[in-house]
Design an enzyme around this catalytic site. Structure first.
Site, short mmCIF file in Angstrom:
data_model
loop_
_atom_site.label_atom_id
_atom_site.label_comp_id
_atom_site.label_asym_id
_atom_site.label_seq_id
_atom_site.Cartn_x
_atom_site.Cartn_y
_atom_site.Cartn_z
N SER A 40 -40.08 -22.16 -17.97
CA SER A 40 -39.98 -23.58 -17.60
C SER A 40 -39.14 -24.41 -18.56
O SER A 40 -38.77 -25.54 -18.23
CB SER A 40 -41.38 -24.20 -17.50
OG SER A 40 -42.04 -24.10 -18.74
N ASP A 325 -46.20 -33.23 -21.02
CA ASP A 325 -47.47 -32.77 -20.46
C ASP A 325 -48.10 -31.76 -21.41
O ASP A 325 -47.74 -31.71 -22.59
CB ASP A 325 -47.29 -32.21 -19.04
CG ASP A 325 -46.44 -30.94 -19.00
OD1 ASP A 325 -46.11 -30.38 -20.07
OD2 ASP A 325 -46.10 -30.50 -17.87
N HIS A 328 -44.99 -29.14 -22.45
CA HIS A 328 -43.55 -29.37 -22.32
C HIS A 328 -43.16 -30.68 -22.98
O HIS A 328 -43.85 -31.68 -22.82
CB HIS A 328 -43.15 -29.40 -20.85
CG HIS A 328 -43.58 -28.20 -20.08
ND1 HIS A 328 -44.77 -28.14 -19.39
CD2 HIS A 328 -43.00 -26.99 -19.92
CE1 HIS A 328 -44.90 -26.94 -18.83
NE2 HIS A 328 -43.83 -26.25 -19.14
#
Length: 349
Positions: A40, A325, A328
């Protein structure tokens, strides 16, 4: 990332970082395209149409992305795939290969094959129901066929002169090992498996024509908001065991990259340390204009309780937070570290 793990306050990851820099610090033309593989940190939306809950194509993700659109990027704005492509003078954003609306120009200038929740270990992708490393490599092979159909023999030149970003290992350590294998497999054994598997991946990229590969280290996994909550004690300090795992893996990854570069002619493969610059931001946040390094702008509530990032849990000013979050960074945090990476690599691009 799998919200089941979020809800269990799992020690989760994936990231990268930086400061604002000029739109292009390298003259466009020397590097025709940029591609990314992995997790990600570099995913720009490949999970959006998968049958998985490991996706983020909903508000408030993307609130600071051009147009305020939730594209599937794991941040409030752009991710390192975009920021590095912009800094190298290639383009402003890099689309996901599976976005479904790619133009010929998109293909020729690069796409992302990365998948949030993925890793080096196939078990990681299977658990998250996302795109494994071998599957990402197959997507790249499909890409080669498409771009060859577009530009013929010029495709080989594009592939050879482009920059390839790879970020993997974060989820293998933070999820697959720490949550599934920690009681049955010694960590040194697991790391050896990861290094062998990812070394084979880098060699496969070389065989397909890639010559400029930037291999990202993991982040300081113990300093992510989820890790602090799960294993940082009442003060939510950086979880030491997770950082130790990351350091061990990163050291062996660096050695493996050096070995591959020495064994394959004309292979400019580089280890990019993102652990250290990111930890520097965490340890000295005020210098970069950050206020909060331990909680997330979106999803971390009172007393560090980590939950799902949504419109009800988002802070008003992401630029004051290092983390967007549970695992991240904000775009601003990405910018600081990407800037330092570009500066360190610029003379050798």
């Amino acid at each position: 990332m799998d919200h089941l793990f979020i809800e269990r306050v799992v020690t989760i990851v994936f990231i990268f970082f930086a400061i604002r820099f000029p739109k292009a610090v390298v003259a466009n033309g020397t590097i025709p395209a940029l591609f990314s593989f992995g997790d990600s940190i570099l995913d720009t939306g490949n999970n959006n149409n998968l049958q998985t809950i490991t996706k983020c194509n909903f508000p408030p993700y993307g609130r600071d992305f051009p147009g305020g659109t939730p594209t599937g990027r794991w941040s409030n704005g752009k991710v390192p795939t975009d920021l590095i492509a912009m800094a190298l003078g290639i383009k402003e954003t890099v689309p996901a290969y599976l976005s479904g609306n790619l133009s010929p120009k998109d293909l020729i200038t690069g796409v992302s094959f990365a998948s949030g929740g993925s890793g080096i270990d196939d078990l990681t992708a299977t658990t998250q129901r996302v795109i494994s490393q071998p599957a990402q490599l197959q997507m790249f092979k499909d890409y080669i066929g498409k771009v060859t159909a577009l530009v013929g023999q010029q495709a080989a030149d594009i592939i050879a002169k482009s920059v390839y970003l790879v970020s993997a290992g974060n989820n293998d350590i933070a999820i697959t090992y720490s949550q599934l294998l920690v009681t049955t497999v010694p960590f040194p054994v697991y790391v050896s498996r990861l290094i062998q598997t990812t070394s084979d991946f880098f060699k496969n990229l070389y065989e397909l024509g890639a010559r400029k590969v930037w291999v990202f280290s993991t982040l300081p996994l113990g300093c992510l908001p989820a890790a602090r909550t799960a294993a940082g004690g009442p003060l939510r300090i950086c979880a030491p065991i997770e950082n130790q795992y990351a350091q061990t893996f990163n050291g062996q990854l660096s050695s493996a990259v050096d070995s591959i570069r020495a064994s394959l002619s004309n292979y400019d493969i580089r280890f990019i340390d993102v652990y250290t610059p990111f930890l520097n931001i965490i340890n000295n946040p005020q210098q970069a204009g950050f206020v909060d390094v331990s909680e997330a702008c979106c999803g971390t509530g009172a007393f560090g309780v980590t939950g799902v990032c949504n419109l009800l849990t988002v802070c008003p000013n992401p630029s004051t937070y290092v983390f967007w979050d549970f695992g991240h960074p904000t775009e601003k945090a990405y910018q600081f570290v990407v800037s330092s990476i570009i500066k360190s690599q610029i003379n050798n691009v």
